[in-house]
Enzyme design. Structure first.
Site, PDB file in Angstrom:
ATOM      1  N   ARG A  74     -20.429   3.578  -3.176  1.00 65.67           N
ATOM      2  CA  ARG A  74     -20.130   4.787  -3.948  1.00 65.67           C
ATOM      3  C   ARG A  74     -21.097   5.914  -3.605  1.00 65.67           C
ATOM      4  NH1 ARG A  74     -21.554   5.571  -9.796  1.00 65.67           N
ATOM      5  NH2 ARG A  74     -20.349   7.364 -10.544  1.00 65.67           N
ATOM      6  N   HIS A  78     -20.240   9.738  -2.420  1.00 67.04           N
ATOM      7  CA  HIS A  78     -20.754  10.904  -3.133  1.00 67.04           C
ATOM      8  C   HIS A  78     -21.593  11.792  -2.212  1.00 67.04           C
ATOM      9  CE1 HIS A  78     -20.199   9.627  -7.593  1.00 67.04           C
ATOM     10  NE2 HIS A  78     -19.234   9.142  -6.828  1.00 67.04           N
ATOM     11  N   ASN A 103     -23.558  11.366 -10.651  1.00 70.07           N
ATOM     12  CA  ASN A 103     -24.503  10.596  -9.827  1.00 70.07           C
ATOM     13  C   ASN A 103     -25.545   9.835 -10.636  1.00 70.07           C
ATOM     14  OD1 ASN A 103     -23.244  11.447  -7.497  1.00 70.07           O
ATOM     15  ND2 ASN A 103     -24.653  13.151  -7.138  1.00 70.07           N
ATOM     16  N   HIS A 199     -12.303   0.635  -4.731  1.00 71.51           N
ATOM     17  CA  HIS A 199     -12.522   0.270  -6.128  1.00 71.51           C
ATOM     18  C   HIS A 199     -12.311  -1.218  -6.367  1.00 71.51           C
ATOM     19  CE1 HIS A 199     -11.856   4.631  -7.816  1.00 71.51           C
ATOM     20  NE2 HIS A 199     -13.025   4.459  -7.208  1.00 71.51           N
TER      21      HIS A 199
END
Length: 334
Positions: A74, A78, A103, A199
């Protein structure tokens, strides 16, 4: 003849100077990128063990805390979606990207810092933090049972990290907005569906998903598009008056395993994020899910497509040449 000789001498001197400048530039580019895009095998003999060192560190951190695997994956996403894949998410500071709301739940920073420290011993001032994060993301997938891929290297680290720049695809976004956000990063709809398939590992905060399971759009009822058998499972894990920071699995029934279970759950309306659920309603994204599950021809192999999409994502707005640097410590600029 004397004048001709002088002109020839000047020309030769000029060409020698050009050659010297070019050679110097090439030597600089071998370390800093020199405007070239990342490529597989970039570090060559200058840091032969870069991939094994990163893999070893990530393996240890995932072993000690399995949540580091989805956390690192992840984090890479980001990073790339804000100012490009330049390690800016790794920079610490009161107003850095790390302080932005999306975040604050990121994890895995310690793994990146440890890998950087070990590489500074093995290959001082050679490997960027952006490259380390990119390699670590692949290792996170492999360690959870996913398929690996060849990682192009040669990125530089950015020098700017601002929380105000953090605008990411959201958990309530409709399909059309998701498509636009990904297209703005040169990623197509197959990339969108495949990367969302990541996911299959990871969790979401109960405070983020609870509304859909108790009071969808102020109705006092769950979202009617959710599989009714799935509703009480999430309600029990995320009770209305419970801890909003508690976590619920994104992929029910296959926690910690990188596979197509999540996509099957999207098909069955058994997912906690609204942005995931709506992928089954859109004809284009639904067709891609069916191809990734082998339900429609031509079929797509999820592991192979995920690797391709990760490579594409890892090349978003990379820093090369004078655009960046190789940080000595990933949490601060040199």
């Amino acid at each position: 003849m004397g004048r001709g000789y002088n002109l020839l001498s000047i020309l030769v001197t000029f060409l020698v100077l050009v050659a010297a400048v070019t050679a110097q530039g090439n030597r600089g580019s071998s370390r800093g990128g020199g405007g070239r895009r990342p490529r597989v095998g970039y570090y060559g003999n200058r840091c032969r063990n870069v991939e094994s060192i990163v893999a070893s560190v990530v393996r240890a951190h995932v072993r000690s805390n399995p949540a580091n695997a989805p956390g690192i994956l992840r984090m890479h996403f980001h990073d790339c979606f804000v100012r490009g894949c330049d390690g800016s998410v790794l920079l610490a500071g009161d107003t850095s990207e790390r302080t932005a709301v999306p975040n604050r739940s990121l994890r895995g920073f310690d793994a990146i810092e440890e890998a950087k420290a070990r590489l500074e011993v093995a290959c001082p001032r050679t490997v960027s933090c952006a490259d380390i994060l990119t390699l670590a993301a692949r290792e996170a997938v492999v360690l959870t049972g996913g398929q690996g891929w060849r990682v192009p290297l040669g990125r530089l680290d950015g020098r700017i990290s601002q929380a105000s720049d953090v605008i990411l695809p959201g958990p309530f976004d409709p399909v059309d907005k998701q498509k636009r956000d990904f297209a703005a990063k040169t990623l197509n709809t197959i990339d969108l569906v495949t990367l969302v398939g990541g996911h299959t590992i990871g969790t979401a905060g109960c405070g983020l998903v609870r509304g859909r399971f108790f009071n969808f759009n102020g109705t006092g009822q769950p979202d009617p598009s959710i599989n009714p058998r799935f509703v009480p499972l999430v309600q029990n894990r995320c009770p209305l008056t419970g801890d909003a920071s508690a976590r619920v699995d994104l992929d029910d029934g296959s926690v910690g395993r990188f596979d197509t279970s999540f996509l099957r759950n999207v098909r069955s309306s058994r997912v906690v994020l609204q942005s995931d659920l709506v992928l089954w309603r859109d004809p284009e994204t639904r067709g891609i899910i069916e191809r990734l599950l082998g339900l429609r021809r031509p079929s797509l192999r999820f592991g192979t497509e995920f690797g391709k999409s990760m490579v594409k994502m890892s090349l978003i707005d990379v820093k090369t040449g004078s655009d960046g640097e190789i940080r000595r410590v990933c949490s601060r600029i040199n």
